[in-house]
Design a protein around this motif. Sequence first.
Motif, PDB file in Angstrom:
ATOM      1  N   ARG A 198       1.681  19.346  22.745  1.00 36.20           N
ATOM      2  CA  ARG A 198       2.784  18.446  23.074  1.00 36.20           C
ATOM      3  C   ARG A 198       2.226  17.084  23.464  1.00 36.20           C
ATOM      4  NH1 ARG A 198       6.104  21.889  27.286  1.00 36.20           N
ATOM      5  NH2 ARG A 198       5.351  20.100  28.456  1.00 36.20           N
ATOM      6  N   THR A 199       2.933  16.035  23.111  1.00 32.72           N
ATOM      7  CA  THR A 199       2.484  14.673  23.383  1.00 32.72           C
ATOM      8  C   THR A 199       2.405  14.401  24.877  1.00 32.72           C
ATOM      9  OG1 THR A 199       3.514  13.972  21.322  1.00 32.72           O
ATOM     10  CG2 THR A 199       2.936  12.249  22.888  1.00 32.72           C
ATOM     11  N   SER A 200       3.330  14.930  25.647  1.00 31.28           N
ATOM     12  CA  SER A 200       3.342  14.667  27.084  1.00 31.28           C
ATOM     13  C   SER A 200       2.114  15.263  27.767  1.00 31.28           C
ATOM     14  CB  SER A 200       4.610  15.220  27.721  1.00 31.28           C
ATOM     15  OG  SER A 200       4.698  16.616  27.518  1.00 31.28           O
ATOM     16  N   THR A 201       1.739  16.486  27.428  1.00 26.62           N
ATOM     17  CA  THR A 201       0.555  17.086  28.046  1.00 26.62           C
ATOM     18  C   THR A 201      -0.717  16.431  27.537  1.00 26.62           C
ATOM     19  OG1 THR A 201       0.519  18.858  26.403  1.00 26.62           O
ATOM     20  CG2 THR A 201       1.647  19.303  28.478  1.00 26.62           C
ATOM     21  N   PHE A 202      -0.712  15.974  26.297  1.00 30.50           N
ATOM     22  CA  PHE A 202      -1.859  15.256  25.749  1.00 30.50           C
ATOM     23  C   PHE A 202      -2.075  13.956  26.506  1.00 30.50           C
ATOM     24  CE2 PHE A 202      -3.530  12.278  22.441  1.00 30.50           C
ATOM     25  CZ  PHE A 202      -4.796  12.825  22.354  1.00 30.50           C
ATOM     26  N   ALA A 203      -1.005  13.187  26.719  1.00 29.95           N
ATOM     27  CA  ALA A 203      -1.109  11.923  27.444  1.00 29.95           C
ATOM     28  C   ALA A 203      -1.523  12.166  28.894  1.00 29.95           C
ATOM     29  CB  ALA A 203       0.217  11.174  27.387  1.00 29.95           C
ATOM     30  N   LEU A 204      -0.957  13.187  29.520  1.00 33.08           N
ATOM     31  CA  LEU A 204      -1.317  13.501  30.898  1.00 33.08           C
ATOM     32  C   LEU A 204      -2.780  13.912  31.011  1.00 33.08           C
ATOM     33  CD1 LEU A 204      -0.302  13.815  33.810  1.00 33.08           C
ATOM     34  CD2 LEU A 204       0.224  16.199  33.248  1.00 33.08           C
ATOM     35  N   SER A 205      -3.279  14.679  30.066  1.00 32.61           N
ATOM     36  CA  SER A 205      -4.687  15.090  30.108  1.00 32.61           C
ATOM     37  C   SER A 205      -5.615  13.896  29.924  1.00 32.61           C
ATOM     38  CB  SER A 205      -4.971  16.168  29.058  1.00 32.61           C
ATOM     39  OG  SER A 205      -4.819  15.653  27.753  1.00 32.61           O
ATOM     40  N   ILE A 206      -5.207  12.922  29.108  1.00 33.20           N
ATOM     41  CA  ILE A 206      -6.012  11.712  28.944  1.00 33.20           C
ATOM     42  C   ILE A 206      -6.044  10.910  30.232  1.00 33.20           C
ATOM     43  CG2 ILE A 206      -6.088   9.464  27.787  1.00 33.20           C
ATOM     44  CD1 ILE A 206      -5.155  10.890  25.263  1.00 33.20           C
ATOM     45  N   VAL A 207      -4.898  10.746  30.884  1.00 31.98           N
ATOM     46  CA  VAL A 207      -4.836   9.991  32.136  1.00 31.98           C
ATOM     47  C   VAL A 207      -5.656  10.678  33.226  1.00 31.98           C
ATOM     48  CG1 VAL A 207      -3.280   9.239  33.978  1.00 31.98           C
ATOM     49  CG2 VAL A 207      -2.641   8.894  31.598  1.00 31.98           C
ATOM     50  N   VAL A 208      -5.478  11.982  33.380  1.00 29.65           N
ATOM     51  CA  VAL A 208      -6.227  12.717  34.398  1.00 29.65           C
ATOM     52  C   VAL A 208      -7.722  12.677  34.093  1.00 29.65           C
ATOM     53  CG1 VAL A 208      -6.628  15.024  35.356  1.00 29.65           C
ATOM     54  CG2 VAL A 208      -4.302  14.187  35.060  1.00 29.65           C
ATOM     55  N   GLY A 209      -8.083  12.829  32.846  1.00 26.82           N
ATOM     56  CA  GLY A 209      -9.490  12.754  32.462  1.00 26.82           C
ATOM     57  C   GLY A 209     -10.089  11.392  32.750  1.00 26.82           C
ATOM     58  N   ALA A 210      -9.340  10.323  32.506  1.00 31.43           N
ATOM     59  CA  ALA A 210      -9.836   8.977  32.777  1.00 31.43           C
ATOM     60  C   ALA A 210     -10.028   8.752  34.268  1.00 31.43           C
ATOM     61  CB  ALA A 210      -8.874   7.941  32.200  1.00 31.43           C
ATOM     62  N   VAL A 211      -9.086   9.220  35.084  1.00 25.58           N
ATOM     63  CA  VAL A 211      -9.203   9.057  36.535  1.00 25.58           C
ATOM     64  C   VAL A 211     -10.400   9.837  37.074  1.00 25.58           C
ATOM     65  CG1 VAL A 211      -8.074   9.571  38.732  1.00 25.58           C
ATOM     66  CG2 VAL A 211      -6.775   8.516  36.877  1.00 25.58           C
ATOM     67  N   VAL A 212     -10.562  11.068  36.625  1.00 26.42           N
ATOM     68  CA  VAL A 212     -11.683  11.887  37.076  1.00 26.42           C
ATOM     69  C   VAL A 212     -13.005  11.282  36.623  1.00 26.42           C
ATOM     70  CG1 VAL A 212     -12.800  14.143  36.796  1.00 26.42           C
ATOM     71  CG2 VAL A 212     -10.356  14.006  37.258  1.00 26.42           C
ATOM     72  N   PHE A 213     -13.087  10.832  35.376  1.00 27.64           N
ATOM     73  CA  PHE A 213     -14.308  10.217  34.869  1.00 27.64           C
ATOM     74  C   PHE A 213     -14.657   8.966  35.661  1.00 27.64           C
ATOM     75  CE2 PHE A 213     -16.413   7.071  32.198  1.00 27.64           C
ATOM     76  CZ  PHE A 213     -17.562   7.773  31.858  1.00 27.64           C
ATOM     77  N   GLU A 214     -13.650   8.136  35.968  1.00 35.48           N
ATOM     78  CA  GLU A 214     -13.901   6.903  36.720  1.00 35.48           C
ATOM     79  C   GLU A 214     -14.444   7.223  38.098  1.00 35.48           C
ATOM     80  OE1 GLU A 214     -13.163   3.980  39.702  1.00 35.48           O
ATOM     81  OE2 GLU A 214     -11.873   5.718  39.487  1.00 35.48           O
TER      82      GLU A 214
END
Length: 63
Positions: A14-30
Motif C-alpha cells: 500500500r502507498t500509505s505504508t510505503f510512504a510511512l516506512s520511508i519517513v520512519v527510515g529517514a528519521v531513524v537514519f538521520e
Amino acid sequence: MALVRKVYNLLFKRTSTFALSIVVGAVVFERVFDQAGDMIFEHINHGKLWKHIKHNYEIKQDE
C-alpha cells in the motif's frame, strides 16, 4: 522468498505504508548518522574540547 513476500505485503503493497516506512527510515537514519558523527568527532578531538578541559580554567569558590 517468503521473507521478501512478507516485507512486500507488510510495507510496500500500500502507498500509505510505503510512504510511512520511508519517513520512519529517514528519521531513524538521520538520528543514527548524527550520533555516529558526534561520537567520531569527540573521539578525534578528545582532550581538546571545552567539556574535557574546563576544570583547568574554573575558579573554585569556598563557601
